[in-house]
Design an enzyme around this catalytic site. Structure first.
Site, PDB file in Angstrom:
ATOM      1  N   ASP A   1       9.415   3.062  -1.046  1.00  0.00           N
ATOM      2  CA  ASP A   1       8.399   3.735  -0.249  1.00  0.00           C
ATOM      3  C   ASP A   1       8.692   3.430   1.220  1.00  0.00           C
ATOM      4  O   ASP A   1       8.342   2.371   1.734  1.00  0.00           O
ATOM      5  CB  ASP A   1       6.993   3.257  -0.638  1.00  0.00           C
ATOM      6  CG  ASP A   1       5.944   3.911   0.236  1.00  0.00           C
ATOM      7  OD1 ASP A   1       4.741   3.631   0.017  1.00  0.00           O
ATOM      8  OD2 ASP A   1       6.304   4.693   1.131  1.00  0.00           O
TER       9      ASP A   1
ATOM     10  N   TYR B   1       0.862  -1.186   0.000  1.00  0.00           N
ATOM     11  CA  TYR B   1       0.000   0.000   0.000  1.00  0.00           C
ATOM     12  C   TYR B   1       0.889   1.224   0.000  1.00  0.00           C
ATOM     13  O   TYR B   1       1.850   1.308   0.781  1.00  0.00           O
ATOM     14  CB  TYR B   1      -0.898  -0.009   1.245  1.00  0.00           C
ATOM     15  CG  TYR B   1      -1.780   1.213   1.384  1.00  0.00           C
ATOM     16  CD1 TYR B   1      -1.517   2.183   2.355  1.00  0.00           C
ATOM     17  CD2 TYR B   1      -2.877   1.410   0.558  1.00  0.00           C
ATOM     18  CE1 TYR B   1      -2.324   3.314   2.490  1.00  0.00           C
ATOM     19  CE2 TYR B   1      -3.696   2.530   0.684  1.00  0.00           C
ATOM     20  CZ  TYR B   1      -3.402   3.477   1.652  1.00  0.00           C
ATOM     21  OH  TYR B   1      -4.207   4.582   1.772  1.00  0.00           O
TER      22      TYR B   1
ATOM     23  N   LYS C   1       4.910   9.759   8.182  1.00  0.00           N
ATOM     24  CA  LYS C   1       4.764   9.244   9.547  1.00  0.00           C
ATOM     25  C   LYS C   1       5.804   9.827  10.518  1.00  0.00           C
ATOM     26  O   LYS C   1       5.674  10.951  10.990  1.00  0.00           O
ATOM     27  CB  LYS C   1       4.790   7.713   9.507  1.00  0.00           C
ATOM     28  CG  LYS C   1       3.601   7.121   8.706  1.00  0.00           C
ATOM     29  CD  LYS C   1       3.622   5.628   8.681  1.00  0.00           C
ATOM     30  CE  LYS C   1       2.632   5.064   7.686  1.00  0.00           C
ATOM     31  NZ  LYS C   1       1.249   4.995   8.189  1.00  0.00           N
TER      32      LYS C   1
HETATM   33  P1  KE4 Z   1      -0.691   8.542   4.260  1.00  0.00           P
HETATM   34  O1  KE4 Z   1      -1.236   9.201   3.020  1.00  0.00           O
HETATM   35  O2  KE4 Z   1      -1.738   7.706   4.976  1.00  0.00           O
HETATM   36  O3  KE4 Z   1       0.037   9.507   5.184  1.00  0.00           O
HETATM   37  O4  KE4 Z   1       0.478   7.515   3.789  1.00  0.00           O
HETATM   38  C1  KE4 Z   1       0.171   6.526   2.849  1.00  0.00           C
HETATM   39  C2  KE4 Z   1       1.174   5.397   2.958  1.00  0.00           C
HETATM   40  C3  KE4 Z   1       2.176   5.315   2.007  1.00  0.00           C
HETATM   41  N1  KE4 Z   1       3.098   4.324   2.041  1.00  0.00           N
HETATM   42  C4  KE4 Z   1       3.080   3.394   3.036  1.00  0.00           C
HETATM   43  C5  KE4 Z   1       4.116   2.314   3.027  1.00  0.00           C
HETATM   44  C6  KE4 Z   1       2.077   3.436   4.049  1.00  0.00           C
HETATM   45  O5  KE4 Z   1       2.072   2.490   5.020  1.00  0.00           O
HETATM   46  C7  KE4 Z   1       1.107   4.449   4.019  1.00  0.00           C
HETATM   47  C8  KE4 Z   1      -0.007   4.549   5.046  1.00  0.00           C
HETATM   48  N2  KE4 Z   1      -0.103   3.459   5.984  1.00  0.00           N
HETATM   49  C9  KE4 Z   1      -1.413   3.212   6.538  1.00  0.00           C
HETATM   50  C10 KE4 Z   1      -1.299   2.096   7.585  1.00  0.00           C
HETATM   51  N3  KE4 Z   1      -0.989   0.838   7.031  1.00  0.00           N
HETATM   52  C11 KE4 Z   1      -2.028   4.439   7.132  1.00  0.00           C
HETATM   53  C12 KE4 Z   1      -3.215   4.183   8.030  1.00  0.00           C
HETATM   54  C13 KE4 Z   1      -4.493   4.628   7.377  1.00  0.00           C
HETATM   55  O6  KE4 Z   1      -4.658   4.449   6.150  1.00  0.00           O
HETATM   56  O7  KE4 Z   1      -5.349   5.153   8.142  1.00  0.00           O
END
Ligand code: KE4
Length: 426
Positions: free
Chosen positions: A238, A143, A266
């Site tokens: 990523d 993801y 994060k």
């Molecule tokens: P955000 O747009 O949510 O800040 O980041 C996206 C993203 C990009 N790349 C990786 C490897 C990520 O894990 C994420 C976001 N992770 C999720 C949890 N697995 C965020 C939690 C959520 O979607 O509420």
């Protein structure tokens, strides 16, 4: 008797889709009403029903130093007292860029954005603009945020709710996204042999944390690096989740592989909205206003968010920080494996840096297909058994767990005591 969490959840659903502002928070995979939190400190959360919970979600990664760390709170308060936003450059953004480049040497030039999604979306556009090609490669179960091109067989919430390929993404867009199997080196070589000249970039979680935790096999990342170099494709790590978690310099430092671009998020926001993308200078110089690839953001580099991120990175970079948090995470995982064995439950677990994975299968999965053989129903029962005993795990079998520097022997032992009971109750 209706709990306050349930009352709030019912009210939230009147005006917010599923009552949450991000799907994975909704507890739909594990069942029941989500916890509504009111405050946090160190390794602990307090919910609307006054329950104190040991936190292993850490806001999905950012809270690596522990919640409301005094140094971070003070930095935010001082920054906020000066200004909330300028929409203009500040010295703090220079310090943040210099810090990121120092901690992640493959990054020569970096731009801040406000989320991981913005970071990966921008990195993909940059890879396409730099190469003049359209095709991107991702891996099933990974993801990278919710940009259209990346919501194809995605992980995290998309996988949790069984819609890995989102509605609303035009077929023409999805057609430019090739999805391969994580850790399948042979398929990678075959794909590049057949279509290497079309590939603008490959985006990969160098340790996968959105289909639960899946660690790359030795040859996988090395082969990816070699093939991208051979075919002129941009290799994007990523590290939104793995950055400053797997190792101080991210997964790229842990494995010794140098990507062309890296995305971060994060931890670099310390709980406030910060993302970043950066890497090779020749590629990053294609970004507006230097080059033809447009990218922008009203709150990019926001001074209050940058203050939280800088204070957090200072803590992360301190001598001994990473070693200590890795020891704590290993102790947690080893204790959980022992507790499951004692209860006769088929279970495995692993950790890398301050991330961990829990699996109701005999051994940690090494592929998306193997993740699918985990006993999801058993995880859901374990999740609730632990929640009832004061331990908050990620509300999905397809998420990694996170330890913070504030977790100590007291928290680990309390967690293992809860687990010994929870495994027996399964
Ligand atoms: P955000 O747009 O949510 O800040 O980041 C996206 C993203 C990009 N790349 C990786 C490897 C990520 O894990 C994420 C976001 N992770 C999720 C949890 N697995 C965020 C939690 C959520 O979607 O509420």
């Amino acid at each position: 008797m209706t709990t306050r969490n349930e009352t709030l959840f019912a009210r939230a659903q009147q005006r917010i889709p599923a009552g949450v502002n991000s799907p994975v928070r909704a507890f739909r995979a594990v069942g029941g009403a989500p916890a509504f939190f009111e405050r946090a400190s160190g390794a602990y959360l307090w919910d609307a029903d006054g329950r104190r919970l040991i936190d292993y979600v850490g806001s999905w990664g950012p809270m690596v130093a522990g919640h409301t760390h005094p140094a971070v709170v003070e930095a935010v308060q001082a920054a906020a007292a000066r200004a909330l936003s300028f929409g203009a450059p500040t010295e703090a953004e220079i310090e943040m860029a210099e810090t990121i480049c120092r901690l992640v040497p493959s990054i020569e030039l970096v731009r801040l954005v406000s989320s991981g999604t913005e970071a990966t979306m921008s990195a993909l556009r940059l890879a396409r603009g730099h190469t003049g090609r359209d095709l991107i490669v991702k891996f099933e179960g990974c993801y990278h945020g919710h940009a259209d091109s990346l919501l194809v067989k995605a992980g995290s919430g998309a996988l949790t709710f069984g819609n890995p390929s989102s509605a609303g993404v035009p077929a023409a867009t999805a057609a430019h996204t090739l999805v391969l199997n994580y850790n399948d080196t042979a398929q990678l070589e075959e794909t590049f042999r057949a279509r290497g000249a079309e590939i603008a970039g490959v985006i990969v979680e160098p340790v996968a944390g959105n289909m639960n935790l899946v660690v790359p096999r030795a040859a996988f990342l090395e082969t990816l690096r070699t093939l991208c170099t051979q075919h002129g494709a941009v290799l994007i790590f990523d590290e939104v989740m793995t950055g400053f978690r797997v190792a101080r310099g991210g997964a790229q430092a842990h494995f010794g592989i140098v990507p062309d671009l890296t995305t971060l998020g994060k931890v670099i926001g310390g709980g406030l909205p910060v993302g970043a993308f950066g890497g090779r200078r020749d590629i990053m110089e294609r970004i507006a206003p230097l080059g033809p690839v447009y990218q922008a953001g009203t709150l990019s580099g926001n001074p209050v968010a940058v203050a939280a991120g800088l204070a957090t990175l200072r803590l992360v970079a301190a001598p001994g920080f990473q070693e200590a948090i890795e020891r704590t995470t290993r102790a947690l995982v080893e204790g959980l494996v022992a507790a499951a064995r004692q209860a006769g439950v088929e279970f495995s677990a692993q950790s890398i840096g301050s991330m961990f994975g829990l699996y109701f299968r005999a051994a940690p999965p090494e592929s998306f297909a193997e993740v699918m053989t985990c006993d999801r129903e058993r995880f859901n029962r374990f999740f609730h058994a632990m929640l009832a005993r004061g331990v908050y795990l990620a509300p999905s079998a397809y998420e990694a767990g996170f330890v913070s520097a504030a977790h100590g022997a007291t928290e680990i032992e309390a967690t293992l005591a809860a687990a010994r009971e929870a495994f027996r109750a399964l």
